[in-house]
Structure formats: C-alpha cells, structure tokens
Design an enzyme around this catalytic site. Structure first.
Site, PDB file in Angstrom:
ATOM      1  N   TYR A  68      -1.369   0.082  10.696  1.00  0.00           N
ATOM      2  CA  TYR A  68      -1.659  -0.592   9.434  1.00  0.00           C
ATOM      3  C   TYR A  68      -0.498  -0.424   8.454  1.00  0.00           C
ATOM      4  CZ  TYR A  68      -3.408  -1.130   4.688  1.00  0.00           C
ATOM      5  OH  TYR A  68      -3.541  -1.471   3.365  1.00  0.00           O
ATOM      6  N   THR A  81       0.825  -1.208   0.000  1.00  0.00           N
ATOM      7  CA  THR A  81       0.000   0.000   0.000  1.00  0.00           C
ATOM      8  C   THR A  81       0.857   1.255   0.000  1.00  0.00           C
ATOM      9  OG1 THR A  81      -1.546   1.282   1.362  1.00  0.00           O
ATOM     10  CG2 THR A  81      -0.099  -0.214   2.526  1.00  0.00           C
TER      11      THR A  81
END
Length: 330
Positions: free
Chosen positions: A142, A118
């Site tokens: 995250y 990501t």
C-alpha cells in the site's frame, strides 16, 4: 473551478466535495462505488459519473463532458494487511489506474492534480515527529503504491508541466459536524470507529495491539486529523496550484499525538459507555509514534487544523454513529 473528484463518494473524498462546493467550486464526483457510497452522492447533490480508473473511456468522458479544470484523486485501496496478501490488486488499482487517469488528464490538457497520499510512504520513522524531508521507505505494498504515484507526479510535472500537490496525511478521523457525512468502511479498521462500535455493543471488544511500547502508557501514539480539516487542506492545495504555486508534497496533521488508551478513555467519556479491550501482541510494522510536523502546511498553504483536541473529533464521530453509523443501501 470545475474539479473532478475521483473517489468522491468515499470517506475523505465526500467531505472534500462538500468543502469545494461550499467555497464556490464546481465538484463532479467520479467513483465506481466499490467502496464509495451512493447515499453520500445523493446527500451532496452534485454531478456524478459512475466510472472506473481502469476503464479509460470513463475518465475521458468525465473530463470532456464536464470540461474539468483540475482533478482531486482519492481513489485507492487502502488496507495495509490486504495489500500484503494481495499486492496485485493494489498495484493494478492504485498505480495502473492512476496512470490511466494521468494520461487522460494529459490528453485533455488538465494540468492540476491534488493527490491523496499518506504518511505510510515514510515507513518506519526515525524520529517521533515526521517532516517532509524524512526518508521514504514504505514497508508494505500500500505504501509503495502511494510513493510510486508521488514519483509519477514528479515526472509528469517535469515532462508535461502537470502541477501537483501530494498530501501525506496521518490518521483521518471524525465525521462532518452536522452528521450528514461520516465514516463507513467495510471492514472497519480505524481506531475511533472501532471504539464506538464496541461502545454501541456492535462489537464485543477492542484489540489493543501492543502494550509494551516505549511510550508513556505502553500503547502506540498517533496523530488524529479531523476529516473536515483534511478536506480544507485539499481545497487550499488546489488554491495554491491554481494561483501558480509550485508543485509540492506536504504533511497534513495536527502535530499532536494521542495513545490508543487515550482514545479508549476519550470514547468512554464522550459516550458514557464502556469500551471493553483485549490486550494483544504487537503487529508487525506498527511504529511506536507517528506524529506529523505540519509546519510546511501552515507556512505554504496557510492551513491550520480547527480540531486540535481529541474529544471534539470523537464527538463528531459519535454523532454519526448515534444516527446509525452507516449509509443506507441504495
């Protein structure tokens, strides 16, 4: 190739399973169905192993029984706010679970891994367009879990010869063009489906977090990449690795940004329905602009997005939402 798609019942994973199958690979879905959908598995009609990365026996069984040659790894929790409130959940699933997966792959001599990473690994950007050399300084658990897995892949390649492609993608969007597969999250946090839920009357309004950014209309700008283009990038990354290409970490995006207000206006144009908005304060950690420099993906993978405009992306999502917007319960 026989490809184990870990998290293949989820949003991006399911679209990638279909893309793999359509070009002649043999995908096998591995999913615990916590956030994935049994109905998506049924629609795809490929072999399915219900299992969990934190149960190593499940992974060994899938790799051995199906004689897997490569793995695509999508299985991760991905809510930024939740990761801040409950980091233990994220480190256990996203990091410890991946260690279990990599160890099983090593034991079964599976040497190729395509990993769903990501742009959150970059943290707060220092430039409006991010290339792969931008510093990686995540600002939430995250993002740290994804960066940790990227480092693990580097180390496993160096020590054990396990080749990898880590795809750092931006805002996954849209649904399959034929409406067979779509975006179904609980809770929903992505901008385009939130706009569509307001248009359908399922939600009362859309919160715009921050209207005073240094952008042309004061709202955040993001790079919306269609999920089928993402799926194609994963297939090309697998082809790169199986063709003896070197391991890599690479951005996947369109290179074009759209503001929150632009997405709202586009949704109203596509649906013919109003999207009521509420202006709210900025959220911590939201960068004004996040847009991918995807030059490497073009040059190394020979990948280019087919969906380069916002409207066609929203149209595919609207087609899915008109058909209900969620999978039937098993």
């Amino acid at each position: 190739m026989k490809v184990l798609v870990v998290g293949g019942a989820g949003y991006i994973g399911s679209h990638t399973v279909r893309a793999l199958r359509d070009v002649g690979h043999d995908p096998i879905i591995f999913d615990n169905l916590v956030t994935g959908h049994a109905a998506a598995v049924q629609r795809l009609g490929v072999p399915f192993v219900e299992g969990d990365l934190n149960h190593p026996v499940d992974i060994y069984r899938a790799l051995n029984e199906h004689r897997v040659e490569a793995v695509m790894h999508f299985a991760a929790f991905c809510y930024v706010g939740e990761s801040v409130r409950n980091p233990s959940k994220y480190y256990q699933n996203n990091v410890v679970g991946t260690i279990q997966l990599l160890e099983a792959m090593r034991s079964c001599a599976v040497k190729l891994c395509v990993f769903s990473s990501t742009c959150a690994t970059y943290g707060v950007p220092t430039a409006p367009m991010l290339n792969e050399s931008h510093p990686q300084r995540p600002i939430n658990p995250y993002g740290w879990t994804k960066l940790m897995v990227e480092q693990m892949l580097v180390d496993y390649d160096h020590a054990y010869g396990m080749k990898y492609a880590a795809l750092r993608y931006f805002n996954a969007s849209g649904s399959s063009a034929d409406g067979l597969l779509g975006e179904d999250h609980t809770p929903e946090t992505h901008l385009i489906p939130l706009c569509l839920l307001v248009a359908k009357g399922v939600r009362d309004n859309l919160s715009i977090f921050g209207t005073d950014y240094d952008t042309f209309d004061g709202t955040c700008i993001r790079d919306f990449i269609h999920v089928e283009d993402l799926a194609e990038a994963h297939v090309r990354a697998l082809d790169h690795l199986s063709g003896k290409g070197e391991s890599l970490a690479i951005n996947i995006g369109t290179g074009t940004g759209h503001s929150v207000r632009e997405v709202v206006r586009c949704t109203e144009e596509v649906t013919g329905l109003p999207v009521h908005v509420v202006e709210s304060p900025r959220r911590d950690g939201d960068a004004p602009v996040l847009v991918a420099d995807a030059t490497m993906a073009r040059d190394v993978l020979n990948w280019r997005p087919k969906y380069t405009e916002l409207k066609p992306i929203v149209e595919t999502a609207w087609k899915w939402f008109q058909q209900c917007g969620h999978y039937p319960k098993a």
